[in-house]
Design a protein around this motif. Structure first.
Motif, mmCIF file in Angstrom:
data_model
loop_
_atom_site.group_PDB
_atom_site.id
_atom_site.type_symbol
_atom_site.label_atom_id
_atom_site.label_comp_id
_atom_site.label_asym_id
_atom_site.label_seq_id
_atom_site.Cartn_x
_atom_site.Cartn_y
_atom_site.Cartn_z
ATOM 1 N N GLY A 29 -67.753 -21.335 2.187
ATOM 2 C CA GLY A 29 -66.746 -22.338 1.902
ATOM 3 C C GLY A 29 -65.316 -21.855 2.027
ATOM 4 O O GLY A 29 -64.381 -22.593 1.673
ATOM 5 N N GLU A 30 -65.117 -20.643 2.539
ATOM 6 C CA GLU A 30 -63.754 -20.128 2.650
ATOM 7 C C GLU A 30 -62.954 -20.902 3.703
ATOM 8 O O GLU A 30 -63.489 -21.334 4.718
ATOM 9 N N THR A 31 -61.675 -21.049 3.437
ATOM 10 C CA THR A 31 -60.754 -21.632 4.400
ATOM 11 C C THR A 31 -60.200 -20.527 5.298
ATOM 12 O O THR A 31 -60.392 -19.328 5.033
ATOM 13 N N LEU A 32 -59.499 -20.915 6.358
ATOM 14 C CA LEU A 32 -58.865 -19.916 7.220
ATOM 15 C C LEU A 32 -57.870 -19.076 6.425
ATOM 16 O O LEU A 32 -57.732 -17.865 6.641
ATOM 17 N N LEU A 33 -57.208 -19.702 5.461
ATOM 18 C CA LEU A 33 -56.240 -18.984 4.638
ATOM 19 C C LEU A 33 -56.880 -17.895 3.795
ATOM 20 O O LEU A 33 -56.257 -16.865 3.523
ATOM 21 N N ASP A 34 -58.110 -18.105 3.346
ATOM 22 C CA ASP A 34 -58.791 -17.069 2.570
ATOM 23 C C ASP A 34 -58.785 -15.738 3.313
ATOM 24 O O ASP A 34 -58.553 -14.674 2.719
ATOM 25 N N PHE A 35 -59.044 -15.801 4.613
ATOM 26 C CA PHE A 35 -59.136 -14.575 5.398
ATOM 27 C C PHE A 35 -57.774 -13.903 5.547
ATOM 28 O O PHE A 35 -57.662 -12.675 5.466
ATOM 29 N N GLY A 36 -56.720 -14.704 5.764
ATOM 30 C CA GLY A 36 -55.383 -14.137 5.849
ATOM 31 C C GLY A 36 -54.935 -13.528 4.533
ATOM 32 O O GLY A 36 -54.342 -12.444 4.507
ATOM 33 N N ILE A 37 -55.213 -14.204 3.439
ATOM 34 C CA ILE A 37 -54.805 -13.694 2.128
ATOM 35 C C ILE A 37 -55.601 -12.437 1.778
ATOM 36 O O ILE A 37 -55.057 -11.483 1.191
ATOM 37 N N TYR A 38 -56.874 -12.414 2.141
ATOM 38 C CA TYR A 38 -57.696 -11.213 1.947
ATOM 39 C C TYR A 38 -57.075 -10.028 2.689
ATOM 40 O O TYR A 38 -56.936 -8.925 2.138
ATOM 41 N N TYR A 295 -65.257 -8.211 8.158
ATOM 42 C CA TYR A 295 -65.136 -8.856 6.848
ATOM 43 C C TYR A 295 -66.492 -8.819 6.151
ATOM 44 O O TYR A 295 -67.537 -8.870 6.815
ATOM 45 N N PRO A 296 -66.483 -8.754 4.804
ATOM 46 C CA PRO A 296 -67.747 -8.933 4.085
ATOM 47 C C PRO A 296 -68.215 -10.380 4.209
ATOM 48 O O PRO A 296 -67.408 -11.278 4.460
ATOM 49 N N GLU A 297 -69.504 -10.618 4.039
ATOM 50 C CA GLU A 297 -70.012 -11.985 4.147
ATOM 51 C C GLU A 297 -69.357 -12.894 3.111
ATOM 52 O O GLU A 297 -69.057 -14.053 3.397
ATOM 53 N N LYS A 298 -69.118 -12.342 1.916
ATOM 54 C CA LYS A 298 -68.420 -13.099 0.866
ATOM 55 C C LYS A 298 -67.121 -12.364 0.554
ATOM 56 O O LYS A 298 -67.143 -11.240 0.068
ATOM 57 N N LEU A 299 -65.985 -13.021 0.820
ATOM 58 C CA LEU A 299 -64.695 -12.342 0.689
ATOM 59 C C LEU A 299 -64.381 -11.972 -0.756
ATOM 60 O O LEU A 299 -63.900 -10.870 -1.045
ATOM 61 N N TRP A 300 -64.619 -12.905 -1.677
ATOM 62 C CA TRP A 300 -64.188 -12.732 -3.054
ATOM 63 C C TRP A 300 -65.404 -12.606 -3.979
ATOM 64 O O TRP A 300 -66.404 -13.274 -3.782
ATOM 65 N N GLU A 301 -65.264 -11.762 -4.976
ATOM 66 C CA GLU A 301 -66.376 -11.549 -5.906
ATOM 67 C C GLU A 301 -66.477 -12.670 -6.953
ATOM 68 O O GLU A 301 -67.517 -12.867 -7.549
ATOM 69 N N LYS A 302 -65.373 -13.393 -7.161
ATOM 70 C CA LYS A 302 -65.390 -14.433 -8.187
ATOM 71 C C LYS A 302 -64.602 -15.635 -7.712
ATOM 72 O O LYS A 302 -63.890 -15.583 -6.725
#
Length: 302
Positions: A29-38, A295-302
């Motif tokens: 469910g990540e957006t494109l922004l999730d990847f940039g912010i990561y 990238y990890p399959e899941k960007l954020w742990e929470k």
């Protein structure tokens, strides 16, 4: 002092046909922004500030912001068509339907940005090296420095296969930006890069250095942008579609000697969400990066 990431996410998405800033493209469910912010967080940025429209606040929080805020210092501000206008100017601009462009967006965040900061579009994937390069540069600046920066990209690496794009073509001397020329309706045709605007066509090489609105500024730049915005309002407040654009404001800052802009570079392949047809391409590109371990399959742990 860690730099801030300033995300311009108040665009109307007229070509895309929806609120592309919070459209899901990742495997969880990540957006494109999730990847940039990561990438930004892992490149030394300490805070992210979003510029959004009030009408998307609920969806924005549910689909992006609350997740980011659990993982990084985050804040958001609003950009509306009446923002930063006096009551008299609001009356003169009564035919206006949308905000006033990217200089206007940046100024809406002036009161919450306290460190050197990078500016990005919400619908562009810039690549990790761009954040690493900009984060390193900004970390060495003081708030009152006038030595700003931009990350330039090779034009052919920033084209959409789904339609035309607008890019600011850069000129530089001794590593410093000298001019930005906003160039409209750039597209591929028969293997060539064409710019077609106002009934005039020009063949480009595709190797031109272009701005993707990935700039780095110190808070000192707000002074120049405020002057540019004030002059823009005096000239265009009654025009319903005129936009106050960041490349133009940066060019004027350079012309007036109010600051310099170091040209940093990235050879990363851009992709973005300009048109609905771009979404499958973006999803496939991100999936490939996850499968390669980038990238990890899941960007954020929470």
């Amino acid at each position: 002092m860690k730099p801030t990431l300033l995300v311009m996410a108040a665009g109307m998405g007229s070509r895309y046909g929806g609120v592309k800033q919070i459209d899901s493209v990742g495997m969880h469910g990540e957006t494109l922004l999730d990847f940039g912010i990561y990438d930004a967080k892992n490149s030394g940025f300490g805070k992210v500030v979003f510029i959004i429209r009030k009408d998307i606040e609920k969806d924005f929080r549910e689909r992006l912001f609350d997740r980011i805020a659990r993982n990084m210092d985050a804040e958001y501000v609003f950009q509306g068509k009446d923002s930063l206008l006096t009551p008299e100017e609001i009356s003169k601009a009564e035919g206006r339907q949308k905000p006033w462009g990217t200089i206007h967006a940046v100024l809406c965040a002036k009161d919450v940005v306290k460190t050197p900061f990078a500016v990005i579009n919400s619908d562009d994937y810039y690549g990790r090296s761009a954040y690493e390069t900009m984060g390193s540069y900004l970390s060495g600046l003081k708030n009152d420095d006038t030595t700003h920066a931009m990350v330039g990209f090779v034009l052919e690496n920033t084209m959409s296969p789904s339609g035309s794009v607008t890019r600011a073509i850069c000129s530089k001397k001794d590593g410093k930006l000298t001019e930005l020329v906003e160039t409209f309706k750039i597209f591929w045709r028969d293997g060539k890069v064409i710019s077609a605007f106002d009934d005039h066509e020009e063949i480009l090489t595709g190797k031109e250095l272009v701005s993707m609105n990935f700039f780095g500024f110190t808070p000192k730049a707000f002074d120049s942008f405020q002057s540019y915005w004030d002059e823009f309002k005096r000239n265009y407040v009654t025009e319903p579609k005129k936009e106050c654009l960041l490349p133009n404001g940066v060019s004027e800052m350079i012309e007036k000697g109010e600051g310099s802009v170091e040209v940093l570079s990235s050879n990363d392949k851009w992709f973005g969400m300009t048109y609905p047809e771009d979404k499958p391409t973006v999803m496939a590109a991100l999936k490939a990066k996850i499968e390669s371990g980038y990238y990890p399959e899941k960007l954020w742990e929470k």
